[in-house]
Design a protein around this motif. Structure first.
Motif, PDB file in Angstrom:
ATOM      1  N   ALA A 147      29.284  22.301  30.467  1.00 52.51           N
ATOM      2  CA  ALA A 147      28.193  22.992  31.021  1.00 52.51           C
ATOM      3  C   ALA A 147      27.880  22.803  32.514  1.00 52.51           C
ATOM      4  O   ALA A 147      28.063  23.607  33.351  1.00 52.51           O
ATOM      5  CB  ALA A 147      26.721  22.687  30.402  1.00 52.51           C
ATOM      6  N   LEU A 148      28.118  21.488  32.731  1.00 52.64           N
ATOM      7  CA  LEU A 148      28.239  21.135  34.321  1.00 52.64           C
ATOM      8  C   LEU A 148      29.514  21.850  35.053  1.00 52.64           C
ATOM      9  O   LEU A 148      29.158  22.243  36.191  1.00 52.64           O
ATOM     10  CB  LEU A 148      27.963  19.742  34.537  1.00 52.64           C
ATOM     11  N   ALA A 149      30.622  21.547  34.508  1.00 48.01           N
ATOM     12  CA  ALA A 149      31.789  22.112  35.070  1.00 48.01           C
ATOM     13  C   ALA A 149      31.517  23.609  35.160  1.00 48.01           C
ATOM     14  O   ALA A 149      32.136  24.227  36.206  1.00 48.01           O
ATOM     15  CB  ALA A 149      32.862  21.780  34.154  1.00 48.01           C
ATOM     16  N   ASP A 150      31.008  24.287  34.119  1.00 50.60           N
ATOM     17  CA  ASP A 150      30.918  25.863  34.191  1.00 50.60           C
ATOM     18  C   ASP A 150      29.978  26.243  35.317  1.00 50.60           C
ATOM     19  O   ASP A 150      29.998  27.277  35.924  1.00 50.60           O
ATOM     20  CB  ASP A 150      30.442  26.180  32.752  1.00 50.60           C
ATOM     21  N   GLY A 186      30.919  28.384  38.606  1.00 55.03           N
ATOM     22  CA  GLY A 186      30.302  29.765  38.546  1.00 55.03           C
ATOM     23  C   GLY A 186      30.485  30.481  37.320  1.00 55.03           C
ATOM     24  O   GLY A 186      30.095  31.640  37.353  1.00 55.03           O
ATOM     25  N   ARG A 187      31.132  30.023  36.268  1.00 53.19           N
ATOM     26  CA  ARG A 187      31.324  30.529  35.100  1.00 53.19           C
ATOM     27  C   ARG A 187      29.998  30.474  34.296  1.00 53.19           C
ATOM     28  O   ARG A 187      29.886  31.635  33.260  1.00 53.19           O
ATOM     29  CB  ARG A 187      32.522  29.844  34.200  1.00 53.19           C
ATOM     30  N   ARG A 188      28.885  30.025  34.645  1.00 55.07           N
ATOM     31  CA  ARG A 188      27.676  29.862  34.101  1.00 55.07           C
ATOM     32  C   ARG A 188      26.666  30.124  35.127  1.00 55.07           C
ATOM     33  O   ARG A 188      26.537  29.210  35.876  1.00 55.07           O
ATOM     34  CB  ARG A 188      27.486  28.694  33.035  1.00 55.07           C
ATOM     35  N   PRO A 189      26.245  31.311  35.234  1.00 50.55           N
ATOM     36  CA  PRO A 189      25.276  31.689  36.449  1.00 50.55           C
ATOM     37  C   PRO A 189      23.970  31.164  36.434  1.00 50.55           C
ATOM     38  O   PRO A 189      23.074  31.529  35.229  1.00 50.55           O
ATOM     39  CB  PRO A 189      25.426  33.198  36.605  1.00 50.55           C
ATOM     40  N   ASN A 190      23.560  30.446  37.202  1.00 49.62           N
ATOM     41  CA  ASN A 190      22.226  29.876  37.479  1.00 49.62           C
ATOM     42  C   ASN A 190      22.039  29.295  38.898  1.00 49.62           C
ATOM     43  O   ASN A 190      22.719  28.422  39.398  1.00 49.62           O
ATOM     44  CB  ASN A 190      21.981  28.585  36.589  1.00 49.62           C
ATOM     45  N   LEU A 191      21.332  29.862  39.722  1.00 50.89           N
ATOM     46  CA  LEU A 191      21.211  29.548  41.200  1.00 50.89           C
ATOM     47  C   LEU A 191      20.976  28.068  41.476  1.00 50.89           C
ATOM     48  O   LEU A 191      21.428  27.444  42.497  1.00 50.89           O
ATOM     49  CB  LEU A 191      20.236  30.625  41.861  1.00 50.89           C
ATOM     50  N   ILE A 192      19.721  27.674  40.621  1.00 52.98           N
ATOM     51  CA  ILE A 192      19.541  26.274  40.948  1.00 52.98           C
ATOM     52  C   ILE A 192      20.670  25.065  40.423  1.00 52.98           C
ATOM     53  O   ILE A 192      21.078  24.274  41.313  1.00 52.98           O
ATOM     54  CB  ILE A 192      18.287  25.886  40.195  1.00 52.98           C
ATOM     55  N   MET A 193      21.007  25.543  39.194  1.00 52.82           N
ATOM     56  CA  MET A 193      22.116  24.603  38.840  1.00 52.82           C
ATOM     57  C   MET A 193      23.436  24.687  39.353  1.00 52.82           C
ATOM     58  O   MET A 193      24.468  23.960  39.695  1.00 52.82           O
ATOM     59  CB  MET A 193      22.304  24.815  37.313  1.00 52.82           C
ATOM     60  N   ALA A 194      23.777  26.003  40.048  1.00 54.24           N
ATOM     61  CA  ALA A 194      24.893  26.090  40.784  1.00 54.24           C
ATOM     62  C   ALA A 194      25.072  25.261  42.150  1.00 54.24           C
ATOM     63  O   ALA A 194      26.113  24.690  42.498  1.00 54.24           O
ATOM     64  CB  ALA A 194      25.408  27.474  41.188  1.00 54.24           C
ATOM     65  N   GLY A 195      23.747  25.342  42.612  1.00 56.82           N
ATOM     66  CA  GLY A 195      23.828  24.551  43.866  1.00 56.82           C
ATOM     67  C   GLY A 195      23.717  22.814  43.526  1.00 56.82           C
ATOM     68  O   GLY A 195      24.503  22.099  44.005  1.00 56.82           O
ATOM     69  N   MET A 196      23.363  22.348  42.399  1.00 57.48           N
ATOM     70  CA  MET A 196      23.184  21.115  41.973  1.00 57.48           C
ATOM     71  C   MET A 196      24.715  20.575  41.680  1.00 57.48           C
ATOM     72  O   MET A 196      25.116  19.574  42.007  1.00 57.48           O
ATOM     73  CB  MET A 196      22.119  20.917  40.861  1.00 57.48           C
ATOM     74  N   ALA A 197      25.228  21.350  40.735  1.00 56.28           N
ATOM     75  CA  ALA A 197      26.545  21.070  40.169  1.00 56.28           C
ATOM     76  C   ALA A 197      27.628  21.251  41.059  1.00 56.28           C
ATOM     77  O   ALA A 197      28.596  20.479  41.150  1.00 56.28           O
ATOM     78  CB  ALA A 197      26.841  21.857  38.778  1.00 56.28           C
ATOM     79  N   GLY A 198      27.398  21.987  42.082  1.00 62.39           N
ATOM     80  CA  GLY A 198      28.420  22.362  43.102  1.00 62.39           C
ATOM     81  C   GLY A 198      28.885  21.105  43.871  1.00 62.39           C
ATOM     82  O   GLY A 198      30.078  21.098  44.064  1.00 62.39           O
ATOM     83  N   ALA A 199      27.950  20.102  44.071  1.00 60.51           N
ATOM     84  CA  ALA A 199      28.420  18.953  44.864  1.00 60.51           C
ATOM     85  C   ALA A 199      29.057  17.969  43.896  1.00 60.51           C
ATOM     86  O   ALA A 199      29.567  16.872  44.422  1.00 60.51           O
ATOM     87  CB  ALA A 199      27.373  18.631  45.421  1.00 60.51           C
ATOM     88  N   LEU A 200      29.065  18.200  42.582  1.00 59.67           N
ATOM     89  CA  LEU A 200      29.502  16.954  41.575  1.00 59.67           C
ATOM     90  C   LEU A 200      31.122  16.927  41.538  1.00 59.67           C
ATOM     91  O   LEU A 200      31.613  17.974  41.446  1.00 59.67           O
ATOM     92  CB  LEU A 200      28.970  17.394  40.145  1.00 59.67           C
TER      93      LEU A 200
END
Length: 108
Positions: free
Chosen positions: A63-66, A70-84
């Protein structure tokens, strides 16, 4: 036929056993930023945010990798996971998977 079915089940379970690479202690520290939405141990106090406690480690990693990819769209989580990093994802997944889930809680 029965041997084929058993082999199929074992092969399907294999990714779940291979994914356990993270360090829960490191994940605990990294999860501080996640607490506002997902709670201190992964049980959210707000029903609009999912509970992460007790989830399968491999599911959380995917889920975090997705989210990050960007394979799992969610604006909040995309921003959070993008830096991981991959290590961050593994550690966070290990931390949340190590927690007791809702089904384990004694609610009276």
């Amino acid at each position: 036929m029965i041997k084929t079915s058993i082999l199929s089940i074992l092969l399907l379970a294999l990714p779940l056993t291979l994914a356990a690479d993270g360090d829960p202690d490191a994940g605990r520290e990294k999860a501080k930023v996640c607490e506002a939405c997902h709670g201190a141990t992964g049980i959210s106090v707000d029903p609009s945010y999912p509970n992460l406690a007790g989830q399968y480690e491999s599911y959380l990693q995917k889920a975090l990798a997705d989210y990050r990819a960007g394979r799992r769209p969610n604006l909040i989580m995309a921003g959070m996971a993008g830096a991981l990093s991959n290590e961050d994802i593994e550690d966070l997944a290990a931390w949340y998977a190590d927690q007791e889930g809702l089904e384990d809680l004694d609610i009276d």
